[in-house]
Enzyme design. Sequence first.
Site, short mmCIF file in Angstrom:
data_model
loop_
_atom_site.label_atom_id
_atom_site.label_comp_id
_atom_site.label_asym_id
_atom_site.label_seq_id
_atom_site.Cartn_x
_atom_site.Cartn_y
_atom_site.Cartn_z
N THR A 68 9.11 -7.20 -13.24
CA THR A 68 8.72 -8.44 -13.37
C THR A 68 8.02 -8.89 -12.10
O THR A 68 8.25 -8.42 -11.09
CB THR A 68 9.71 -9.97 -13.27
OG1 THR A 68 10.86 -9.47 -14.18
CG2 THR A 68 9.70 -11.18 -13.18
N ASN A 73 -5.22 3.12 11.23
CA ASN A 73 -5.21 1.94 11.52
C ASN A 73 -3.91 2.69 12.97
O ASN A 73 -3.71 1.74 13.51
CB ASN A 73 -3.36 2.01 10.65
CG ASN A 73 -2.48 3.18 10.13
OD1 ASN A 73 -3.10 4.18 9.95
ND2 ASN A 73 -0.79 3.34 10.72
N ALA A 76 0.78 -1.88 -0.13
CA ALA A 76 0.28 -0.02 0.06
C ALA A 76 1.08 1.36 0.42
O ALA A 76 0.23 2.03 -0.35
CB ALA A 76 -0.98 0.16 1.54
N HIS A 95 -1.18 -8.10 2.94
CA HIS A 95 -0.28 -8.26 4.70
C HIS A 95 -1.17 -8.00 6.32
O HIS A 95 -0.90 -8.97 7.05
CB HIS A 95 1.21 -8.55 5.35
CG HIS A 95 1.67 -7.38 5.16
ND1 HIS A 95 1.48 -6.88 6.53
CD2 HIS A 95 1.07 -5.94 4.94
CE1 HIS A 95 1.87 -5.21 5.94
NE2 HIS A 95 2.07 -4.76 4.91
N SER A 148 -3.39 -4.15 0.94
CA SER A 148 -2.34 -4.56 0.93
C SER A 148 -2.62 -5.94 1.55
O SER A 148 -3.79 -6.14 2.36
CB SER A 148 -1.27 -3.48 2.22
OG SER A 148 -0.45 -4.52 2.37
N GLN A 193 -7.14 -0.76 5.86
CA GLN A 193 -8.22 -1.36 7.53
C GLN A 193 -9.21 -1.50 6.90
O GLN A 193 -8.93 -1.98 7.84
CB GLN A 193 -7.00 -0.48 8.43
CG GLN A 193 -5.82 -0.50 8.69
CD GLN A 193 -4.86 -1.47 9.18
OE1 GLN A 193 -5.89 -2.40 9.76
NE2 GLN A 193 -4.04 -1.14 9.17
N CYS A 241 4.46 1.96 12.78
CA CYS A 241 4.93 2.70 11.66
C CYS A 241 5.11 3.83 12.17
O CYS A 241 6.26 4.82 12.19
CB CYS A 241 4.47 2.78 10.19
SG CYS A 241 3.49 1.99 9.68
N1 PMP Z 1 -1.50 2.43 4.61
C1 PMP Z 1 -2.25 1.97 6.13
C2 PMP Z 1 -3.86 2.93 6.82
C3 PMP Z 1 -1.78 0.86 6.12
O1 PMP Z 1 -1.43 0.43 8.37
C4 PMP Z 1 -0.03 0.81 6.44
C5 PMP Z 1 0.24 -0.47 6.98
N2 PMP Z 1 1.29 0.01 7.83
C6 PMP Z 1 -0.41 1.03 5.11
C7 PMP Z 1 -1.08 1.90 4.53
C8 PMP Z 1 1.64 0.35 4.33
O2 PMP Z 1 1.42 -0.82 3.85
P1 PMP Z 1 2.33 -1.14 3.14
O3 PMP Z 1 2.88 -2.47 4.75
O4 PMP Z 1 1.72 -2.73 2.17
O5 PMP Z 1 3.56 -0.33 2.45
#
Ligand code: PMP
Length: 369
Positions: A232, A144, A69, A196, A194, A174, A313
């Site tokens: 790729t 988040n 993301a 994960h 995203s 989220q 983050c």
């Molecule tokens: N946006 C939000 C709201 C998120 O919670 C996160 C992940 N912390 C991201 C963007 C970034 O996603 P990614 O880890 O896939 O780069």
Amino acid sequence: MIYLDNAATTKPTESVLKAFNYAQLNFFNPSANYIESTKLSVEINAVRQKILNFLHAQNSYNLIFTSGATEANNTAIWQANKFKNKTILVSLGEHASIFESVKNCGLNYKTINLKQDGTVDENHLIKLLQENDVSMVAIMHVNNETGAINNIPDLSKIVKQHNKSIMFLCDGVQGFCKFKINLENFNVDFYTISAHKVNGLKGIGALIYKNNINLKTFIFGGGQEFNLRSGTENVGGILSFSEAVVDRSENLEYIKNLKNNFIKNIKQLKDIKINAENGSDYILSISCKGVRSEVVVRLMSEKGVNISSGSACHSRHQDNRVLNAMGISGEYLLGTNRISFSNDNTIEEIDRASKIYVDVINSIRGNNE
Ligand code: PMP
């Protein structure tokens, strides 16, 4: 170990790992022309279509796969470069991948205030739209750090009624797969996801964008992803992403029960606040006076419970833009932890984790209530 940091990342499912393994065994480059490669290329496009269909976006949107993301948000913000003399409006709740991107692109920007419940202040948005020549508005679906849920259909309506050529970027990370989403109703120009965060793998995400947008890229090369994201393809990431795209909206009651139990079990603590109380049940943000969130994380971890201080983050930064914007400051700010749930969590885990949280807070505060 009790894992309660699912907003940071989630555990991949068996079927995700199986699809990844399949892609490693079928290691061919999807751009080649032999049968094995063409098959992979068809499979990649099937995942693309599956995600678009899942979001009811098959008629008006395109999708390109990205490294996550962060890249998807950067690519969306990059589009505002075409209108350098205009202003981009960014909510104070946005993830760093939007905020930092806006700053580093050198764009004129103004921030949209949050209300005390962590959602965007729509009156401030209206005021900013009236006072500025706006190119783009960036407002996330679910925050988040706090779980606050923005009403995207209403907010995009405000923006489009003011001027329908203003682009709307919604970070959907989220909310994706957790709530029922119809992108036609969201009426946004960009939506980012995203894998994960929904039991897929790290390093794969997507940018979904309205098909009337002439998307510009900053990644040039072999022309993959319709010439918009060369490199790729991450075949393992993409094919396994497909397995993660599952509607979990029916499990919301289960998740709500986990969150409510945690809250119920810690109610005995004095001087605590639950932030964005009506937000996503997947995220519980607690501000607790008289403790430092990183100390709480460490002591909880020593007792086998993994939670977060604020968001992953932000854990390296002292200040907190999002919580500040909601009016959380001083001791409460320093004592803010995030606990985030998934379907894998059991009620027994929640009972154990919440009791450990109470013990940890009491021991830091030096009392044993
Ligand atoms: N946006 C939000 C709201 C998120 O919670 C996160 C992940 N912390 C991201 C963007 C970034 O996603 P990614 O880890 O896939 O780069």
